[in-house]
Design a protein around this motif. Structure first.
Motif, PDB file in Angstrom:
ATOM      1  N   ILE A   1       0.859  -1.184   0.000  1.00 19.07           N
ATOM      2  CA  ILE A   1       0.000   0.000   0.000  1.00 19.07           C
ATOM      3  C   ILE A   1       0.898   1.238   0.000  1.00 19.07           C
TER       4      ILE A   1
ATOM      5  N   THR B   1       0.924   5.266   0.374  1.00 18.45           N
ATOM      6  CA  THR B   1       0.125   6.429   0.745  1.00 18.45           C
ATOM      7  C   THR B   1       0.948   7.680   0.472  1.00 18.45           C
TER       8      THR B   1
ATOM      9  N   LEU C   1       0.843  11.872   1.095  1.00 20.23           N
ATOM     10  CA  LEU C   1       0.177  12.912   1.858  1.00 20.23           C
ATOM     11  C   LEU C   1       0.969  14.208   1.732  1.00 20.23           C
TER      12      LEU C   1
ATOM     13  N   SER D   1      -7.032   5.432  -5.051  1.00 24.48           N
ATOM     14  CA  SER D   1      -8.105   6.332  -4.644  1.00 24.48           C
ATOM     15  C   SER D   1      -7.462   7.572  -4.055  1.00 24.48           C
ATOM     16  N   GLN D   2      -8.081   8.697  -4.284  1.00 26.65           N
ATOM     17  CA  GLN D   2      -7.486   9.922  -3.761  1.00 26.65           C
ATOM     18  C   GLN D   2      -8.551  10.938  -3.373  1.00 26.65           C
ATOM     19  N   THR D   3      -8.192  11.766  -2.409  1.00 21.44           N
ATOM     20  CA  THR D   3      -9.074  12.868  -2.034  1.00 21.44           C
ATOM     21  C   THR D   3      -8.204  14.110  -1.901  1.00 21.44           C
TER      22      THR D   3
ATOM     23  N   ASN E   1      -4.272  13.564  -0.715  1.00 26.15           N
ATOM     24  CA  ASN E   1      -4.256  12.339   0.071  1.00 26.15           C
ATOM     25  C   ASN E   1      -4.545  11.176  -0.863  1.00 26.15           C
TER      26      ASN E   1
ATOM     27  N   MET F   1      -4.129   6.910  -1.881  1.00 27.02           N
ATOM     28  CA  MET F   1      -3.750   5.547  -1.536  1.00 27.02           C
ATOM     29  C   MET F   1      -3.695   4.731  -2.809  1.00 27.02           C
TER      30      MET F   1
ATOM     31  N   GLU G   1      12.690  -3.262   0.715  1.00 22.56           N
ATOM     32  CA  GLU G   1      13.263  -2.223   1.587  1.00 22.56           C
ATOM     33  C   GLU G   1      13.831  -1.057   0.775  1.00 22.56           C
TER      34      GLU G   1
ATOM     35  N   VAL H   1      11.033   1.087  -0.572  1.00 22.30           N
ATOM     36  CA  VAL H   1      10.512   1.950   0.500  1.00 22.30           C
ATOM     37  C   VAL H   1      11.354   3.217   0.614  1.00 22.30           C
TER      38      VAL H   1
ATOM     39  N   GLU I   1       4.787  13.412   1.575  1.00 22.37           N
ATOM     40  CA  GLU I   1       5.253  12.233   2.297  1.00 22.37           C
ATOM     41  C   GLU I   1       4.748  10.977   1.585  1.00 22.37           C
TER      42      GLU I   1
ATOM     43  N   LYS J   1       4.773   6.804   1.524  1.00 21.54           N
ATOM     44  CA  LYS J   1       5.055   5.650   2.363  1.00 21.54           C
ATOM     45  C   LYS J   1       4.595   4.390   1.649  1.00 21.54           C
TER      46      LYS J   1
ATOM     47  N   GLN K   1       3.956   0.365   2.454  1.00 18.59           N
ATOM     48  CA  GLN K   1       3.898  -0.632   3.517  1.00 18.59           C
ATOM     49  C   GLN K   1       3.306  -1.916   2.965  1.00 18.59           C
ATOM     50  N   HIS K   2       3.725  -3.024   3.543  1.00 16.60           N
ATOM     51  CA  HIS K   2       3.143  -4.309   3.187  1.00 16.60           C
ATOM     52  C   HIS K   2       1.671  -4.304   3.611  1.00 16.60           C
TER      53      HIS K   2
ATOM     54  N   LEU L   1      -9.518   3.471   2.154  1.00 20.31           N
ATOM     55  CA  LEU L   1      -8.648   4.609   2.451  1.00 20.31           C
ATOM     56  C   LEU L   1      -8.738   4.970   3.935  1.00 20.31           C
TER      57      LEU L   1
ATOM     58  N   ARG M   1      10.704  -1.495   8.233  1.00 22.63           N
ATOM     59  CA  ARG M   1      10.536  -0.879   6.907  1.00 22.63           C
ATOM     60  C   ARG M   1       9.373  -1.497   6.151  1.00 22.63           C
ATOM     61  N   GLN M   2       9.254  -2.821   6.238  1.00 28.74           N
ATOM     62  CA  GLN M   2       8.204  -3.498   5.482  1.00 28.74           C
ATOM     63  C   GLN M   2       6.799  -3.047   5.886  1.00 28.74           C
ATOM     64  N   PHE M   3       6.574  -2.904   7.178  1.00 32.26           N
ATOM     65  CA  PHE M   3       5.229  -2.551   7.642  1.00 32.26           C
ATOM     66  C   PHE M   3       5.088  -1.069   7.962  1.00 32.26           C
ATOM     67  N   GLY M   4       6.198  -0.364   7.996  1.00 31.27           N
ATOM     68  CA  GLY M   4       6.137   1.057   8.302  1.00 31.27           C
ATOM     69  C   GLY M   4       5.751   1.348   9.733  1.00 31.27           C
TER      70      GLY M   4
END
Lengths: 89, 451
Positions: free
Chosen positions: A4, A6, A8, A34-36, A43, A45, A58, A61, A74, A76, A78-79, B3, B64-67
């Motif tokens: 995922i 994100t 921001l 999706s965004q807002t 924002n 995702m 890694e 990321v 920003e 990010k 993430q799994h 979201l 890092r993987q899950f933040g």
């Protein structure tokens, strides 16, 4: 495997373009976006397929974080497991 | 996936200090036994560095993987009084030094297990270990020590309690140039648990397997923010909110624990469902009390508030993981909790109120600075009181007091980092010497007689 992303930050031209270019270059397929935009704040995702990226998870990321710093937002990655495990029993 | 859910998780991480507090690898040292000190130490060093080689790296990868931040990576080992029982020596200080070297080599910030279990009596090894504590904690940086002096089953070993009063003072003296920090790495327990991932009291119990991964979750900040949403509402809503939030927090711990165990090929042990505060603003148990409606921690109602918090954290957490253990519940250290420090400074929180709160908290009197002039008998008396609460109520209790040599009531002490800072608190000045000097053992309470 899904990741995922994100994003921001203050809205401006080219955020999606920058992120998508990076993803294309590293073989990460976008499955959903999706965004807002709330009061100038962007924002977003994205759900991306992370099963065959070029480079380690890694590293990606870190790279995406850098891309974000360059354009002042920003970013990010993430799994997906962290969200699934928190919100689904 | 929506979201909203993604945003909620990331808001918990970014703004509410959600983290995994510690991944602790428990390592058995039973097979390191050898009569020669140098050989024993080499065995210990080799086994720890071999077993925990990938611990820190795995933790960082998962972060890092899950933040989600994973704050500490730590190691607990078989109590040294047992593991080193065969060594022909009169001091275990060299063992502590070997543990310290191993901890530095693998990059963990603490290693626990310089411990002895003496609830019923001391072996030769136990006695050597206890006598070695002051020097061991002064000459090492990362080693943590603990001594279990009582249990609901065996009663309280008052000889050990008395001895620990003296050992705490000696430890304070040996580290007086650093605000007696040695005592911050020393815990005296009643009903110690064998799978606790939290320092300073972590050790790898003899009932445990060869090597195991235990995870301690935290997140007072997350609970506090969730409670802000239901300010002024009834107790049912309050409890429900804590439960739901604790569930989510624990799930994150469970995910990290399972992944870490898979990646290192080490079995997963337990999740410790704890709320462990940090000196950061917003990551405080005392601030939760304030959101619950108390002006300061220590005000009437605090014990009830803590009982609610503890119980509902456990209720929410047990649903999230099948293997729950450790100390589980809310920790109430003074120096590590910004709101607790403020409560002491404003005169809302006293040692006696803290003692009452320990009847319903997860551990006990924790990280409390007291005047360096406090007598060893008084410290032993405080330990005896706390152990009695644990013994009679079938719960774990502990004492981590820091008599700060050269400082008096009201002065501030700075321990640095996670250990925080604290005002020196007043101790009841009346003597208990005649009581603690009796010696012997307090028999177990009647309800221990179950089989």
């Amino acid at each position: 495997m899904k990741g995922i992303i994100t994003v921001l930050g203050k809205d401006k031209v080219g955020i999606i373009a920058k992120v998508c270019t990076y993803l294309a270059e590293h073989n990460l397929n976008i499955l959903d976006i999706s965004q807002t935009i709330v009061q100038d704040y962007f924002n977003m995702m994205m759900i991306v397929d992370i099963s065959a990226p070029t480079g380690s998870f890694e590293d990606i990321v870190e790279d995406l974080k850098q891309v974000g710093e360059e354009i002042g937002v920003e970013i990010k990655l993430q799994h997906e497991d962290i969200f699934n495990i928190m919100h689904r029993i | 996936m929506s979201l909203v859910e993604v945003q909620e998780t990331n808001k918990m991480i970014r703004e509410m200090n959600l983290d995994v507090r510690t991944i602790t690898m428990g390592i058995s040292l039973m097979d390191c036994a050898h009569p020669d000190m140098a050989t024993f130490n080499r065995n210990v060093y080799d086994k720890i560095t071999r077993s925990a080689e990938k611990l820190v790296k795995t933790g960082e990868d998962l972060e890092r993987q899950f933040g989600v931040p994973i704050v500490n990576k730590r190691i607990s080992v078989t109590p040294i009084s047992i593991a080193a029982g065969a060594v022909k020596t009169d001091s275990y200080v060299p063992v502590a030094e070997a543990l310290d070297r191993a901890a530095k080599e693998v990059g963990v910030n603490f290693i626990g297990g310089f411990s002895a279990l003496v609830q019923k009596g001391c072996t030769t090894g136990d006695r050597i270990l206890i006598d070695s504590i002051p020097e061991a904690l002064a000459v090492t940086e990362r080693v943590c020590a603990s001594v279990n002096v009582g249990s609901s089953r065996n009663g309280i070993n008052m000889d050990a309690v008395k001895l620990m009063g003296d050992i705490i003072i000696q430890t304070a003296e040996r580290t007086k140039d650093r605000d007696s920090i040695g005592c911050a790495k020393l815990v005296v327990f009643c009903n110690a648990v064998e799978d606790n991932p939290f320092m300073a009291g972590a050790f790898h119990g003899v009932g445990e397997r060869e090597c195991v991964i235990n995870v301690g979750v935290s997140g007072p900040g997350v609970i506090k923010r969730a409670l802000e949403e239901v300010r002024g509402q009834d107790f049912e809503t309050l409890c429900e909110t804590i439960k739901r939030t604790a569930f989510k927090v624990t799930r994150v711990g469970q995910l990290v624990a399972q992944e870490a165990s898979k990646r290192m090929g080490v079995p997963f042990g337990i999740i410790d469902l704890s709320l462990a505060p940090t000196p950061l603003i917003g990551d405080s148990i005392a601030e939760i009390f304030q959101v619950m409606g108390l002006e300061e921690a220590g005000a009437p109602g605090t014990t009830a508030a803590l009982a609610i918090l503890n119980d509902n954290v456990k209720k929410g957490g047990v649903m999230a993981s099948s293997y729950v253990g450790g100390l589980s519940g809310a920790f109430i250290p003074v120096s590590e909790d910004h709101g607790m420090i403020q409560a002491v400074q404003r005169g809302a929180l006293t040692l006696e109120k803290l003692e009452a709160m320990t009847c319903v908290c997860s551990v006990g009197l924790d990280m409390i600075a007291i005047p360096g002039s406090t007598s060893k008998e008084t410290i032993a008396g405080i330990i005896a009181d706390e152990a009695a609460i644990g013994m009679v109520n079938n719960k774990t209790t502990a004492v981590r007091l820091i008599p700060v040599i050269g400082k008096e009531v009201g002065e501030m002490v700075e321990f640095g980092g996670l250990l925080g800072y604290a005002p020196v608190m007043a101790v009841n000045p009346f003597s208990c010497a005649g009581f603690v000097n009796r010696g012997g053992r307090i028999p177990a309470p009647i309800h221990s007689f179950k089989n």
